[in-house]
Design a protein around this motif. Sequence first.
Motif, PDB file in Angstrom:
ATOM      1  N   PRO A   1       0.833  -1.211   0.000  1.00  0.00           N
ATOM      2  CA  PRO A   1       0.000   0.000   0.000  1.00  0.00           C
ATOM      3  C   PRO A   1       0.864   1.255   0.000  1.00  0.00           C
ATOM      4  CG  PRO A   1      -0.090  -1.091   2.137  1.00  0.00           C
ATOM      5  CD  PRO A   1       0.697  -1.980   1.227  1.00  0.00           C
ATOM      6  N   PRO A   2       0.387   2.325  -0.603  1.00  0.00           N
ATOM      7  CA  PRO A   2       1.163   3.570  -0.633  1.00  0.00           C
ATOM      8  C   PRO A   2       1.323   4.160   0.766  1.00  0.00           C
ATOM      9  CG  PRO A   2      -0.689   3.683  -2.160  1.00  0.00           C
ATOM     10  CD  PRO A   2      -0.843   2.436  -1.373  1.00  0.00           C
ATOM     11  N   THR A   3       2.436   4.821   0.964  1.00  0.00           N
ATOM     12  CA  THR A   3       2.691   5.493   2.238  1.00  0.00           C
ATOM     13  C   THR A   3       2.046   6.882   2.218  1.00  0.00           C
ATOM     14  OG1 THR A   3       4.745   6.479   1.462  1.00  0.00           O
ATOM     15  CG2 THR A   3       4.895   4.282   2.445  1.00  0.00           C
ATOM     16  N   PRO A   4       1.881   7.497   3.381  1.00  0.00           N
ATOM     17  CA  PRO A   4       1.332   8.857   3.409  1.00  0.00           C
ATOM     18  C   PRO A   4       2.181   9.854   2.622  1.00  0.00           C
ATOM     19  CG  PRO A   4       1.191   7.884   5.589  1.00  0.00           C
ATOM     20  CD  PRO A   4       1.977   6.933   4.740  1.00  0.00           C
ATOM     21  N   ALA A   5       3.487   9.663   2.590  1.00  0.00           N
ATOM     22  CA  ALA A   5       4.345  10.568   1.823  1.00  0.00           C
ATOM     23  C   ALA A   5       4.074  10.429   0.327  1.00  0.00           C
ATOM     24  CB  ALA A   5       5.811  10.281   2.118  1.00  0.00           C
ATOM     25  N   GLU A   6       3.797   9.217  -0.131  1.00  0.00           N
ATOM     26  CA  GLU A   6       3.487   9.026  -1.556  1.00  0.00           C
ATOM     27  C   GLU A   6       2.138   9.651  -1.913  1.00  0.00           C
ATOM     28  OE1 GLU A   6       5.969   4.895  -2.275  1.00  0.00           O
ATOM     29  OE2 GLU A   6       3.881   4.788  -1.659  1.00  0.00           O
TER      30      GLU A   6
ATOM     31  N   ALA B   1       0.993  12.289  -0.425  1.00  0.00           N
ATOM     32  CA  ALA B   1       1.271  13.728  -0.415  1.00  0.00           C
ATOM     33  C   ALA B   1       1.914  14.170  -1.721  1.00  0.00           C
ATOM     34  CB  ALA B   1       2.170  14.080   0.764  1.00  0.00           C
ATOM     35  N   VAL B   2       2.834  13.381  -2.244  1.00  0.00           N
ATOM     36  CA  VAL B   2       3.474  13.714  -3.517  1.00  0.00           C
ATOM     37  C   VAL B   2       2.448  13.726  -4.639  1.00  0.00           C
ATOM     38  CG1 VAL B   2       5.116  12.869  -5.246  1.00  0.00           C
ATOM     39  CG2 VAL B   2       5.765  12.935  -2.841  1.00  0.00           C
TER      40      VAL B   2
ATOM     41  N   ALA C   1      -0.779  14.289  -4.357  1.00  0.00           N
ATOM     42  CA  ALA C   1      -1.659  15.444  -4.179  1.00  0.00           C
ATOM     43  C   ALA C   1      -0.980  16.730  -4.627  1.00  0.00           C
ATOM     44  CB  ALA C   1      -2.084  15.551  -2.718  1.00  0.00           C
ATOM     45  N   VAL C   2       0.297  16.888  -4.313  1.00  0.00           N
ATOM     46  CA  VAL C   2       1.021  18.090  -4.727  1.00  0.00           C
ATOM     47  C   VAL C   2       1.142  18.154  -6.242  1.00  0.00           C
ATOM     48  CG1 VAL C   2       3.301  19.176  -4.694  1.00  0.00           C
ATOM     49  CG2 VAL C   2       2.269  18.404  -2.567  1.00  0.00           C
ATOM     50  N   LEU C   3       1.426  17.031  -6.881  1.00  0.00           N
ATOM     51  CA  LEU C   3       1.534  17.024  -8.344  1.00  0.00           C
ATOM     52  C   LEU C   3       0.193  17.336  -9.004  1.00  0.00           C
ATOM     53  CD1 LEU C   3       3.893  13.982  -8.974  1.00  0.00           C
ATOM     54  CD2 LEU C   3       4.416  16.402  -9.236  1.00  0.00           C
ATOM     55  N   ILE C   4      -0.880  16.755  -8.501  1.00  0.00           N
ATOM     56  CA  ILE C   4      -2.203  16.993  -9.087  1.00  0.00           C
ATOM     57  C   ILE C   4      -2.623  18.444  -8.872  1.00  0.00           C
ATOM     58  CG2 ILE C   4      -4.653  16.414  -8.873  1.00  0.00           C
ATOM     59  CD1 ILE C   4      -3.728  13.518  -8.279  1.00  0.00           C
TER      60      ILE C   4
ATOM     61  N   VAL D   1      -8.123  20.658  -4.088  1.00  0.00           N
ATOM     62  CA  VAL D   1      -7.298  19.472  -3.840  1.00  0.00           C
ATOM     63  C   VAL D   1      -6.187  19.801  -2.849  1.00  0.00           C
ATOM     64  CG1 VAL D   1      -5.641  17.877  -4.904  1.00  0.00           C
ATOM     65  CG2 VAL D   1      -7.826  18.315  -6.013  1.00  0.00           C
ATOM     66  N   ALA D   2      -5.556  20.960  -3.019  1.00  0.00           N
ATOM     67  CA  ALA D   2      -4.489  21.364  -2.103  1.00  0.00           C
ATOM     68  C   ALA D   2      -5.024  21.546  -0.687  1.00  0.00           C
ATOM     69  CB  ALA D   2      -3.829  22.647  -2.598  1.00  0.00           C
ATOM     70  N   LEU D   3      -6.191  22.171  -0.541  1.00  0.00           N
ATOM     71  CA  LEU D   3      -6.764  22.361   0.792  1.00  0.00           C
ATOM     72  C   LEU D   3      -7.169  21.041   1.440  1.00  0.00           C
ATOM     73  CD1 LEU D   3      -8.943  25.555   0.270  1.00  0.00           C
ATOM     74  CD2 LEU D   3      -6.833  25.338   1.589  1.00  0.00           C
TER      75      LEU D   3
END
Length: 77
Positions: free
Chosen positions: A9-14, A16-17, A19-22, A65-67
């Motif tokens: 499963p993806p980690t929370p950091a993945e 976050a990455v 979400a930031v890219l999108i 998405v950022a919020l």
Amino acid sequence: MWIPPDIRPPTPAEYAVAAVLIAGSLIGFGIVGFIFAFRAPPEKHELALALEHYSAWSLGIGIGVALIAWLARKLTD
């Protein structure tokens, strides 16, 4: 026969990455769309209005998405 590797499963950091890219790409597309819409010649007024509309939606969804990503990280940490 080829066996696929186990999927972790993806980690929370993945998350976050992603979400930031999108969010970053949607905000970037919105800003660039507004720049092109404001610089459009008068002959393409209808097209410029449509581009402004889509740019506003793109910018709004990107900020949303950022919020949501920021709020999710604040509530889960």
